[in-house]
Scaffold this motif. Structure first.
Motif, PDB file in Angstrom:
ATOM      1  N   ALA A 122     -42.695  53.807  -2.913  1.00 10.57           N
ATOM      2  CA  ALA A 122     -43.855  52.936  -2.719  1.00 10.57           C
ATOM      3  C   ALA A 122     -43.461  51.473  -2.894  1.00 10.57           C
ATOM      4  O   ALA A 122     -42.601  51.138  -3.707  1.00 10.57           O
ATOM      5  CB  ALA A 122     -44.960  53.310  -3.695  1.00 10.57           C
ATOM      6  N   ARG A 123     -44.110  50.623  -2.132  1.00 15.29           N
ATOM      7  CA  ARG A 123     -43.880  49.182  -2.217  1.00 15.29           C
ATOM      8  C   ARG A 123     -44.899  48.610  -3.211  1.00 15.29           C
ATOM      9  O   ARG A 123     -46.115  48.653  -2.973  1.00 15.29           O
ATOM     10  CB  ARG A 123     -44.051  48.568  -0.831  1.00 15.29           C
ATOM     11  N   LEU A 124     -44.412  48.083  -4.337  1.00 18.17           N
ATOM     12  CA  LEU A 124     -45.283  47.679  -5.438  1.00 18.17           C
ATOM     13  C   LEU A 124     -45.185  46.181  -5.691  1.00 18.17           C
ATOM     14  O   LEU A 124     -44.129  45.577  -5.479  1.00 18.17           O
ATOM     15  CB  LEU A 124     -44.896  48.414  -6.723  1.00 18.17           C
ATOM     16  N   VAL A 125     -46.279  45.611  -6.181  1.00 20.46           N
ATOM     17  CA  VAL A 125     -46.236  44.257  -6.702  1.00 20.46           C
ATOM     18  C   VAL A 125     -46.776  44.328  -8.129  1.00 20.46           C
ATOM     19  O   VAL A 125     -47.855  44.873  -8.376  1.00 20.46           O
ATOM     20  CB  VAL A 125     -47.037  43.261  -5.826  1.00 20.46           C
ATOM     21  N   GLU A 126     -45.977  43.834  -9.083  1.00 21.93           N
ATOM     22  CA  GLU A 126     -46.384  43.834 -10.480  1.00 21.93           C
ATOM     23  C   GLU A 126     -46.551  42.391 -10.946  1.00 21.93           C
ATOM     24  O   GLU A 126     -45.663  41.562 -10.779  1.00 21.93           O
ATOM     25  CB  GLU A 126     -45.383  44.573 -11.367  1.00 21.93           C
ATOM     26  N   VAL A 127     -47.709  42.130 -11.546  1.00 19.80           N
ATOM     27  CA  VAL A 127     -48.063  40.768 -11.933  1.00 19.80           C
ATOM     28  C   VAL A 127     -47.844  40.571 -13.431  1.00 19.80           C
ATOM     29  O   VAL A 127     -48.324  41.359 -14.255  1.00 19.80           O
ATOM     30  CB  VAL A 127     -49.537  40.476 -11.590  1.00 19.80           C
TER      31      VAL A 127
ATOM     32  N   PHE B 299     -48.541  46.070   0.368  1.00 19.42           N
ATOM     33  CA  PHE B 299     -48.162  46.729  -0.875  1.00 19.42           C
ATOM     34  C   PHE B 299     -49.011  47.976  -1.114  1.00 19.42           C
ATOM     35  O   PHE B 299     -50.229  47.972  -0.929  1.00 19.42           O
ATOM     36  CB  PHE B 299     -48.297  45.765  -2.057  1.00 19.42           C
ATOM     37  N   ASP B 300     -48.335  49.026  -1.550  1.00 18.93           N
ATOM     38  CA  ASP B 300     -49.041  50.276  -1.847  1.00 18.93           C
ATOM     39  C   ASP B 300     -49.809  50.196  -3.163  1.00 18.93           C
ATOM     40  O   ASP B 300     -50.773  50.941  -3.356  1.00 18.93           O
ATOM     41  CB  ASP B 300     -48.041  51.444  -1.912  1.00 18.93           C
ATOM     42  N   ALA B 301     -49.367  49.321  -4.056  1.00 14.25           N
ATOM     43  CA  ALA B 301     -50.058  49.191  -5.341  1.00 14.25           C
ATOM     44  C   ALA B 301     -49.879  47.794  -5.898  1.00 14.25           C
ATOM     45  O   ALA B 301     -48.827  47.158  -5.728  1.00 14.25           O
ATOM     46  CB  ALA B 301     -49.548  50.226  -6.340  1.00 14.25           C
TER      47      ALA B 301
ATOM     48  N   ALA C 154     -57.252  38.416  -4.863  1.00 10.03           N
ATOM     49  CA  ALA C 154     -55.829  38.387  -4.524  1.00 10.03           C
ATOM     50  C   ALA C 154     -55.268  39.800  -4.468  1.00 10.03           C
ATOM     51  O   ALA C 154     -54.465  40.129  -3.579  1.00 10.03           O
ATOM     52  CB  ALA C 154     -55.063  37.548  -5.544  1.00 10.03           C
ATOM     53  N   ALA C 155     -55.675  40.636  -5.402  1.00 11.08           N
ATOM     54  CA  ALA C 155     -55.212  42.029  -5.385  1.00 11.08           C
ATOM     55  C   ALA C 155     -55.668  42.721  -4.106  1.00 11.08           C
ATOM     56  O   ALA C 155     -54.889  43.448  -3.464  1.00 11.08           O
ATOM     57  CB  ALA C 155     -55.751  42.761  -6.613  1.00 11.08           C
ATOM     58  N   GLU C 156     -56.913  42.504  -3.716  1.00 13.16           N
ATOM     59  CA  GLU C 156     -57.427  43.046  -2.449  1.00 13.16           C
ATOM     60  C   GLU C 156     -56.558  42.608  -1.278  1.00 13.16           C
ATOM     61  O   GLU C 156     -56.229  43.394  -0.389  1.00 13.16           O
ATOM     62  CB  GLU C 156     -58.840  42.522  -2.183  1.00 13.16           C
ATOM     63  N   THR C 157     -56.213  41.331  -1.262  1.00 14.99           N
ATOM     64  CA  THR C 157     -55.445  40.745  -0.157  1.00 14.99           C
ATOM     65  C   THR C 157     -54.054  41.346  -0.053  1.00 14.99           C
ATOM     66  O   THR C 157     -53.540  41.566   1.051  1.00 14.99           O
ATOM     67  CB  THR C 157     -55.336  39.222  -0.350  1.00 14.99           C
ATOM     68  N   LEU C 158     -53.430  41.633  -1.189  1.00 17.04           N
ATOM     69  CA  LEU C 158     -52.023  42.043  -1.191  1.00 17.04           C
ATOM     70  C   LEU C 158     -51.829  43.528  -0.892  1.00 17.04           C
ATOM     71  O   LEU C 158     -50.789  43.912  -0.353  1.00 17.04           O
ATOM     72  CB  LEU C 158     -51.387  41.690  -2.534  1.00 17.04           C
ATOM     73  N   ILE C 159     -52.796  44.374  -1.236  1.00 17.56           N
ATOM     74  CA  ILE C 159     -52.581  45.810  -1.032  1.00 17.56           C
ATOM     75  C   ILE C 159     -52.953  46.242   0.383  1.00 17.56           C
ATOM     76  O   ILE C 159     -53.736  45.599   1.070  1.00 17.56           O
ATOM     77  CB  ILE C 159     -53.359  46.668  -2.059  1.00 17.56           C
ATOM     78  N   ARG C 160     -52.350  47.349   0.781  1.00 21.16           N
ATOM     79  CA  ARG C 160     -52.678  47.981   2.056  1.00 21.16           C
ATOM     80  C   ARG C 160     -54.116  48.493   2.021  1.00 21.16           C
ATOM     81  O   ARG C 160     -54.693  48.641   0.935  1.00 21.16           O
ATOM     82  CB  ARG C 160     -51.731  49.147   2.317  1.00 21.16           C
ATOM     83  N   PRO C 161     -54.701  48.804   3.181  1.00 21.40           N
ATOM     84  CA  PRO C 161     -56.079  49.331   3.166  1.00 21.40           C
ATOM     85  C   PRO C 161     -56.260  50.558   2.284  1.00 21.40           C
ATOM     86  O   PRO C 161     -57.328  50.761   1.708  1.00 21.40           O
ATOM     87  CB  PRO C 161     -56.331  49.656   4.645  1.00 21.40           C
ATOM     88  N   ASP C 162     -55.210  51.381   2.180  1.00 26.07           N
ATOM     89  CA  ASP C 162     -55.295  52.573   1.334  1.00 26.07           C
ATOM     90  C   ASP C 162     -54.553  52.380   0.008  1.00 26.07           C
ATOM     91  O   ASP C 162     -54.271  53.347  -0.704  1.00 26.07           O
ATOM     92  CB  ASP C 162     -54.738  53.794   2.065  1.00 26.07           C
ATOM     93  N   GLY C 163     -54.241  51.130  -0.338  1.00 31.91           N
ATOM     94  CA  GLY C 163     -53.512  50.863  -1.576  1.00 31.91           C
ATOM     95  C   GLY C 163     -54.398  50.968  -2.803  1.00 31.91           C
ATOM     96  O   GLY C 163     -55.620  51.127  -2.715  1.00 31.91           O
ATOM     97  N   VAL C 164     -53.769  50.854  -3.956  1.00 36.21           N
ATOM     98  CA  VAL C 164     -54.477  51.009  -5.227  1.00 36.21           C
ATOM     99  C   VAL C 164     -54.165  49.826  -6.139  1.00 36.21           C
ATOM    100  O   VAL C 164     -53.052  49.297  -6.137  1.00 36.21           O
ATOM    101  CB  VAL C 164     -54.092  52.345  -5.918  1.00 36.21           C
ATOM    102  N   ILE C 165     -55.175  49.405  -6.878  1.00 31.10           N
ATOM    103  CA  ILE C 165     -55.017  48.386  -7.917  1.00 31.10           C
ATOM    104  C   ILE C 165     -55.016  49.119  -9.256  1.00 31.10           C
ATOM    105  O   ILE C 165     -55.961  49.857  -9.567  1.00 31.10           O
ATOM    106  CB  ILE C 165     -56.166  47.361  -7.863  1.00 31.10           C
TER     107      ILE C 165
END
Length: 368
Positions: free
Chosen positions: A15-20, A86-88, A107-118
């Motif tokens: 999975a492609r992740l972004v961690e803040v 991003f997937d998550a 911003a989290a909405e913007t970065l994730i894919r339509p089926d991604g998760v926060i």
């Protein structure tokens, strides 16, 4: 399942992740094979220098920062061609520090894919040093967003400093910890906090205060007003300090009547959750023979009874398959729950409720 496994349970290392803001304690570190992109307020070198003098901090755990955020929306720190890829989106103990929670979640909405998760780990005010602070409201969130707040205001600095409490020197604890809370800062220091909001540099603070249902309520109302497009997939409590939230894009469809009912329900649940803080108040605070102490004992007992009933129901769900109730698994779950309950005080009533509930369930399962 440990904390990390629980939070990342739906993800694979592909999975492609972004961690803040992982700082020196990432949830999905690159060194463990996660395909993680890091957003932080400074480069790795700067973070290492910052934490070098902090006792107990392993700076080798600080990872390379892919995107340095220097203000505005987090999404602005990420190239536009990576928005929605991003997937998550992962943030552990970050959301409470933000000056503008709406912009953070957008911003989290913007970065994730339509089926991604926060995926969020959030301090639970009932179990941490925010114990004496009031939950944040949707009105607070709207004010910060519409004011485009980039610094914490005077109110936040005052509340954060003057109401911080520790137990045994710890910033977080279990929900039934009856040790006396020690207010960290003497009130003589109050005036010193009033100028922090005017400083040119950012001064950190816990800004957003939640219990699980107040968090749900804020998300529901912000989405209903069109400021966000998110729904809560799940919220789970942890034993101490925090709770976990999994959010998805896409608002839940509701009629105006359903929305009002959902809001009222979450307001009621928030009061119930806040009442659980009563478990932590020592009876000696009120005097053992006082009318207030007797009322407190009755409230505590009712609270523990309700929790025990929830344990029984959860055990039934976990033990029931297409063949019906697995009696051995059910009995094991009830026994495990019982071993974790104190044998004295108001919590002791849970043993009776668990026993009564288990007998009824097993009796129904056998047709008795």
């Amino acid at each position: 399942m440990d904390r990390t496994q629980r939070l990342l349970r739906s993800l694979t290392k592909d999975a492609r992740l972004v961690e803040v803001g992982p700082s020196f304690n990432p949830l999905a570190p690159k060194r463990d094979g996660w395909n993680t992109f890091v957003i932080d307020h400074a480069s790795r070198d700067d973070l290492v220098a910052k934490y070098k003098a902090h006792e107990g901090v392993d700076t080798t755990r600080i990872e390379e920062v892919d995107f340095v955020w220097q203000g505005g929306s987090l999404a602005d720190a990420v190239p536009a061609d990576q928005h929605g890829t991003f997937d998550a989106f992962i943030a552990s103990h970050v959301i409470e520090h933000t000056t503008d929670v709406v912009t953070f979640l957008k911003a989290a909405e913007t970065l994730i894919r339509p089926d991604g998760v926060i995926i969020l780990a959030v301090p639970d005010k009932r179990k941490c040093f925010d114990f004496y602070r009031h939950p944040s409201t949707t009105g607070d969130a709207l004010a910060a967003f519409l004011e485009k707040r980039s610094r914490h205001d005077t109110r936040t600095h005052f509340e954060f400093i003057m109401r911080t409490v520790h137990k045994g020197g710890a910033p977080g604890w279990h929900a039934d910890d009856t040790r006396e809370g020690i207010i960290a800062i003497p009130f003589e220091k109050a005036h010193e906090q009033l100028g922090l909001a005017a400083l040119p540099e950012y001064v950190d603070a816990h800004n957003w205060i939640f219990v699980p249902s107040s968090f749900r309520l804020m998300l529901l109302e912000l989405t209903a007003m069109g400021y966000l497009d998110l729904r809560v997939e799940e919220i789970a409590e942890a034993e101490a300090t925090e709770f976990y939230a999994w959010l998805r894009r896409g608002r839940e469809a509701m009629t105006p009547t359903e929305l009002q009912a959902a809001r009222r329900h979450l307001m009621d649940l928030t009061i119930v959750e806040l009442s659980q803080q009563l478990r932590q108040l020592p009876v000696s605070l009120l005097g053992e023979d006082s009318a207030e102490a007797k009322v407190l004992d009755r409230i505590r007992e009712a609270d523990f009874r309700a929790e025990a009933t929830q344990i029984v129901l959860a055990a039934v769900l976990a033990s029931t398959g297409w063949r019906g109730l697995d009696r051995r698994k059910f009995q094991t779950l009830i026994a495990e729950a019982s071993r974790s309950i104190p044998v004295s005080g108001p919590a002791a009533v849970q043993h009776l409720v668990l026993l009564e509930g288990a007998r009824k369930v097993l009796g129904l399962a056998s047709g008795a």
